[in-house]
Design an enzyme around this catalytic site. Sequence first.
Site, PDB file in Angstrom:
ATOM      1  N   ARG A 230     -40.502  19.043  41.212  1.00 16.36           N
ATOM      2  CA  ARG A 230     -40.646  18.421  42.607  1.00 16.36           C
ATOM      3  C   ARG A 230     -42.044  17.796  42.622  1.00 16.36           C
ATOM      4  NH1 ARG A 230     -39.264  23.995  43.898  1.00 16.36           N
ATOM      5  NH2 ARG A 230     -41.135  24.626  44.120  1.00 16.36           N
TER       6      ARG A 230
ATOM      7  N   LYS B 220     -47.783  16.311  60.954  1.00 18.77           N
ATOM      8  CA  LYS B 220     -46.521  16.181  61.478  1.00 18.77           C
ATOM      9  C   LYS B 220     -46.007  17.410  61.948  1.00 18.77           C
ATOM     10  CE  LYS B 220     -42.273  15.618  59.672  1.00 18.77           C
ATOM     11  NZ  LYS B 220     -40.893  15.055  58.944  1.00 18.77           N
TER      12      LYS B 220
ATOM     13  N   GLU C 242     -42.644  14.969  66.391  1.00 18.97           N
ATOM     14  CA  GLU C 242     -41.185  14.691  66.166  1.00 18.97           C
ATOM     15  C   GLU C 242     -40.243  15.429  66.756  1.00 18.97           C
ATOM     16  OE1 GLU C 242     -40.366  15.074  61.906  1.00 18.97           O
ATOM     17  OE2 GLU C 242     -38.633  13.819  62.263  1.00 18.97           O
TER      18      GLU C 242
ATOM     19  N   LYS D 254     -42.848  10.341  66.770  1.00 19.60           N
ATOM     20  CA  LYS D 254     -41.527   9.925  65.648  1.00 19.60           C
ATOM     21  C   LYS D 254     -40.334  10.294  66.559  1.00 19.60           C
ATOM     22  CE  LYS D 254     -40.111  10.994  61.018  1.00 19.60           C
ATOM     23  NZ  LYS D 254     -40.820  11.188  59.631  1.00 19.60           N
TER      24      LYS D 254
HETATM   25  P1  13P Z   1     -35.155  11.092  57.432  1.00 17.64           P
HETATM   26  O1  13P Z   1     -35.750   9.742  57.312  1.00 17.64           O
HETATM   27  O2  13P Z   1     -34.633  11.342  56.007  1.00 17.64           O
HETATM   28  O3  13P Z   1     -34.625  11.308  58.562  1.00 17.64           O
HETATM   29  O4  13P Z   1     -36.727  12.054  57.084  1.00 17.64           O
HETATM   30  C1  13P Z   1     -37.599  11.655  58.261  1.00 17.64           C
HETATM   31  C2  13P Z   1     -38.245  13.004  58.588  1.00 17.64           C
HETATM   32  O5  13P Z   1     -39.435  13.107  58.490  1.00 17.64           O
HETATM   33  C3  13P Z   1     -37.577  14.067  59.164  1.00 17.64           C
HETATM   34  O6  13P Z   1     -38.126  15.162  59.485  1.00 17.64           O
END
Ligand code: 13P
Length: 334
Positions: free
Chosen positions: A44, A134, A176, A218
């Site tokens: 990772r 986030k 988000e 987001k």
């Molecule tokens: P994706 O662009 O793969 O959807 O991932 C963005 C993200 O931060 C999802 O939490």
Amino acid sequence: MYDLHEIALSLVAPKKGLLAADESIKTAGKRLATCGVESTAETRRQYRELFLDTPSIEKYLSGVILFEETLKQSSDSGVPFPELLEQKDILPGIKVDQGTEPMSDSSKETVTKGLLDLEERLAPYRASGARFTKWRAVIRIDGDTLPSAKAIMENAKRLASYALMAQQSGLVPILEPEVLLEGNHSRLRTKDVIETTMNAVFSAVDDIAVDRTALIIKTSMALSGSDSGRTDTPEEVADSTVEALKACIPADVPGVVFLSGGQSPDQATNNLSAIMKLAQKVGVPWNITFSYARALQSESLSVWKGEKDNVQNARAVFLERLVKVTDALPDVTK
Ligand code: 13P
């Protein structure tokens, strides 16, 4: 003291966007499995190194969202990843939620975990170099029945509580509420759900006096569900997405960023391009950019396949995609 509004504006600087390199250990494992790589702390780390130490990424990226494990890892040359990003003038951020759990009375809907000890976790994140955070909530559409008002409300409240704690700890929050692509719903249904969810989020944000000028939203794009049998044109996506966001995101929010959510890299690029064109034409009060994980990383990952010999080619593919996505962005900021 850092000015959170200024940091939020830097994240949505012109012609730049965010890399969401914050897949959890479980999700990173799934991504690595797609190219036959076993998931260990070291593989990772190599996966993160591939993207974070690609030369010239600072031309395209304003920030990178990291996962907790990566915050403590270092590049091949021994530089801690947050420091490596700072050296490139890229803001390091961190995903602070702890994933989702089913709502007690509904197995299909979830709430996001991580509020209980969040306050204690934030100061060390900041000390490790993170400047923003986030929190992802997941909103599932199922015909007219889901999402339930309860799932929207509970996730909205948690997003607002998280945002307040992040701001109080000197970290910009990215809120988000992801509306999932999975399902056979129409694009217009997605548009409605985005609006309803964002309205609930801003109602919760205002209830506890979160500073709207020091946060980023987001969001998903308004797309037809992945089982609907319909592929929307970029213009349709732009119409529905811009209309939804204009209806529910207050003008004093500095930035709106998009997730790619399972779109192909080309779809995510072309849809963003159409959204940007329309947003400029109709005039929106916030800056807009991308915050992609899969759409930026998947092509490169399939070239890399965990092999040192492939790193250079994989990085070239990553840069190519970054150029295409940032080409979609306008030159001017608000
Ligand atoms: P994706 O662009 O793969 O959807 O991932 C963005 C993200 O931060 C999802 O939490």
